[in-house]
Write an enzyme that holds these catalytic residues in place. Structure first.
Site, PDB file in Angstrom:
ATOM      1  CD1 TRP A  63      -2.510   1.718   0.346  1.00 15.22           C
ATOM      2  CD2 TRP A  63      -2.582   1.382   2.566  1.00 15.22           C
ATOM      3  NE1 TRP A  63      -3.466   2.544   0.864  1.00 15.22           N
ATOM      4  CE2 TRP A  63      -3.536   2.358   2.216  1.00 15.22           C
ATOM      5  CE3 TRP A  63      -2.459   0.996   3.904  1.00 15.22           C
ATOM      6  CZ2 TRP A  63      -4.350   2.969   3.175  1.00 15.22           C
ATOM      7  CZ3 TRP A  63      -3.272   1.594   4.849  1.00 15.22           C
ATOM      8  CH2 TRP A  63      -4.204   2.574   4.487  1.00 15.22           C
ATOM      9  CG  HIS A 102      10.755  -6.248   4.058  1.00 15.15           C
ATOM     10  ND1 HIS A 102       9.724  -5.379   4.319  1.00 15.15           N
ATOM     11  CD2 HIS A 102      10.260  -7.152   3.170  1.00 15.15           C
ATOM     12  CE1 HIS A 102       8.656  -5.746   3.601  1.00 15.15           C
ATOM     13  NE2 HIS A 102       8.968  -6.808   2.904  1.00 15.15           N
ATOM     14  CE  LYS A 162     -10.373 -12.469   5.516  1.00 19.90           C
ATOM     15  NZ  LYS A 162     -11.737 -12.900   5.688  1.00 19.90           N
ATOM     16  N   GLY A 163      -7.033  -6.596   4.288  1.00 17.55           N
ATOM     17  CA  GLY A 163      -6.826  -5.150   4.322  1.00 17.55           C
ATOM     18  C   GLY A 163      -7.587  -4.460   5.437  1.00 17.55           C
TER      19      GLY A 163
HETATM   20  P1  A3P Z   1      -3.950  -8.505   5.511  1.00 16.75           P
HETATM   21  O1  A3P Z   1      -3.169  -9.760   5.257  1.00 16.75           O
HETATM   22  O2  A3P Z   1      -4.283  -8.299   6.954  1.00 16.75           O
HETATM   23  O3  A3P Z   1      -5.111  -8.350   4.622  1.00 16.75           O
HETATM   24  P2  A3P Z   1       2.634  -5.929   3.069  1.00 16.75           P
HETATM   25  O4  A3P Z   1       2.285  -5.212   1.830  1.00 16.75           O
HETATM   26  O5  A3P Z   1       3.609  -5.212   3.941  1.00 16.75           O
HETATM   27  O6  A3P Z   1       3.006  -7.335   2.824  1.00 16.75           O
HETATM   28  O7  A3P Z   1       1.293  -5.930   3.968  1.00 16.75           O
HETATM   29  C1  A3P Z   1       0.219  -6.711   3.556  1.00 16.75           C
HETATM   30  C2  A3P Z   1      -1.049  -6.296   4.252  1.00 16.75           C
HETATM   31  O8  A3P Z   1      -1.509  -5.054   3.701  1.00 16.75           O
HETATM   32  C3  A3P Z   1      -2.132  -7.313   3.974  1.00 16.75           C
HETATM   33  O9  A3P Z   1      -2.980  -7.277   5.120  1.00 16.75           O
HETATM   34  C4  A3P Z   1      -2.819  -6.727   2.760  1.00 16.75           C
HETATM   35  O10 A3P Z   1      -4.122  -7.196   2.535  1.00 16.75           O
HETATM   36  C5  A3P Z   1      -2.798  -5.261   3.135  1.00 16.75           C
HETATM   37  N1  A3P Z   1      -2.945  -4.378   1.976  1.00 16.75           N
HETATM   38  C6  A3P Z   1      -2.494  -4.572   0.718  1.00 16.75           C
HETATM   39  N2  A3P Z   1      -2.833  -3.544  -0.056  1.00 16.75           N
HETATM   40  C7  A3P Z   1      -3.533  -2.679   0.715  1.00 16.75           C
HETATM   41  C8  A3P Z   1      -4.168  -1.425   0.462  1.00 16.75           C
HETATM   42  N3  A3P Z   1      -4.163  -0.887  -0.737  1.00 16.75           N
HETATM   43  N4  A3P Z   1      -4.778  -0.821   1.492  1.00 16.75           N
HETATM   44  C9  A3P Z   1      -4.798  -1.378   2.724  1.00 16.75           C
HETATM   45  N5  A3P Z   1      -4.233  -2.563   3.031  1.00 16.75           N
HETATM   46  C10 A3P Z   1      -3.595  -3.209   2.028  1.00 16.75           C
END
Ligand code: A3P
Length: 320
Positions: free
Chosen positions: A73, A127, A287-288
């Site tokens: 995100w 990371h 899930k986001g």
């Molecule tokens: P969940 O697994 O709880 O849904 P990263 O990008 O650091 O790997 O983090 C992943 C998390 O951010 C996941 O959470 C993902 O669904 C969520 N995510 C991905 N895109 C997003 C967006 N545009 N807005 C909010 N959350 C998002």
């Protein structure tokens, strides 16, 4: 990928095989302990190489995070902000590429040096824990944006991410209980999560002009405010005219979970196709939500994570 004046890459595998090792989150991949954190060997190889060869530029903006804390995100938001004069919400590369393909990842894409970089793109991502960042990051004075997330949600997200990768790779899945134990002991990809967060938190207190510290939950609650903050920090604030014409809201909408996760490329495409670390783009979106942990953790598990968070973050002034 190498310019003539760059040294050829070394292999770090032999050294990695001598490091303390633990069982990882699937039946195949062990984790290795290096400079206080646990790493998958492929990523560690890239980190060590980046420590030797990566050269940050003063104009770089480094997006840092622990896995599953909102990296995808934040990459999308930062990319949309930086490129808003070249593209709009119907032509942005974010509509045809997963955000991870729009922003290079230091320990994979730039670990052997910077010759593969697009000179027009200041955004990079990693990371790597703060204390292990390549020296040039701090020496260059480049800016860092860090995003972290509540440990319970980060854990649950990490577990489901690992699950989907196991299915993709036909591996025997580990149980939630097994993986929970590992997470509590700090044994996860770039873990312990708390130490990772604390490293950047303390650094952000020391150098607030260089490190912007964000929380997934805060960005989620009021995305527009953070898009503006991010744009200012990156050095391309929105003009009053842009604000009046809804430029901030357009970026918020384009980068929303609903929009990105429903794009064809993010439903059917693949990141790093034809490599050993290939991932289906849809795995990056689950899930986001804030508080999804409540549907997956027992009250005892939640209480244990809260206790660890309390112990680790104690008097740091940070709440996760
Ligand atoms: P969940 O697994 O709880 O849904 P990263 O990008 O650091 O790997 O983090 C992943 C998390 O951010 C996941 O959470 C993902 O669904 C969520 N995510 C991905 N895109 C997003 C967006 N545009 N807005 C909010 N959350 C998002």
């Amino acid at each position: 990928h190498f310019a003539a004046n760059e040294e050829p890459p070394k292999s770090y595998r032999e050294f990695i095989s001598t490091l303390p090792r633990t069982k990882g989150w699937n039946a195949e991949d062990d984790l290795y302990h290096y400079q206080g954190f646990w790493f998958h060997p492929t990523f560690l190889d890239g980190i060590m190489s980046a420590q030797d060869y990566f050269k940050a530029q003063p104009s770089d903006i480094l997006i840092c995070s622990t896995p599953r804390s909102g990296t995808t995100w934040l990459k999308a938001l930062a990319f949309a902000i930086v490129t808003r004069n070249s593209f709009d919400d119907s032509t942005s590369p974010l509509l045809s590429k997963v955000p991870h393909d729009c922003v290079p990842f230091v320990e994979m894409d730039l670990s052997h040096g910077s010759s593969a970089r697009d000179p027009e793109m200041p955004l990079l991502a990693t990371h790597i824990p703060f204390s292990s960042l390549p020296k040039s990051v701090l020496e260059s004075g480049c800016r860092i944006v860090y995003i972290c997330r509540n440990s319970k949600d980060a854990f649950v997200s990490m577990f489901h991410f690992a699950r989907r990768l196991e299915i993709q790779r036909n591996l025997e899945p580990l149980s939630l209980e097994e993986v929970f134990e590992l997470f509590c002991e700090g044994k996860c990809h770039y873990g312990p999560q708390w130490d990772h967060v604390l490293g950047y938190w303390r650094a952000s207190l020391e150098r607030p002009e260089k490190i912007l510290f964000l929380k997934y939950e805060e960005v989620k609650e009021d995305t527009g405010v953070y898009v503006k903050k991010l744009a200012e920090f990156i050095g391309c604030p929105f003009s009053p005219e842009e604000e009046e014409t809804g430029a901030v809201e357009k970026i918020v909408k384009m980068c929303s979970f609903e929009n990105l996760s429903n794009l064809e490329v993010n439903k059917t495409g693949k990141h790093r196709e034809d490599t050993p670390v290939s991932i289906q783009n849809k795995v990056f979106f689950w899930k986001g939500k804030i508080g999804e942990w409540e549907n997956h953790l027992t009250p005892e598990m939640a209480a244990r994570l809260d206790r660890i968070t309390e112990q680790k973050l104690g008097n740091s002034g940070l709440n996760l």
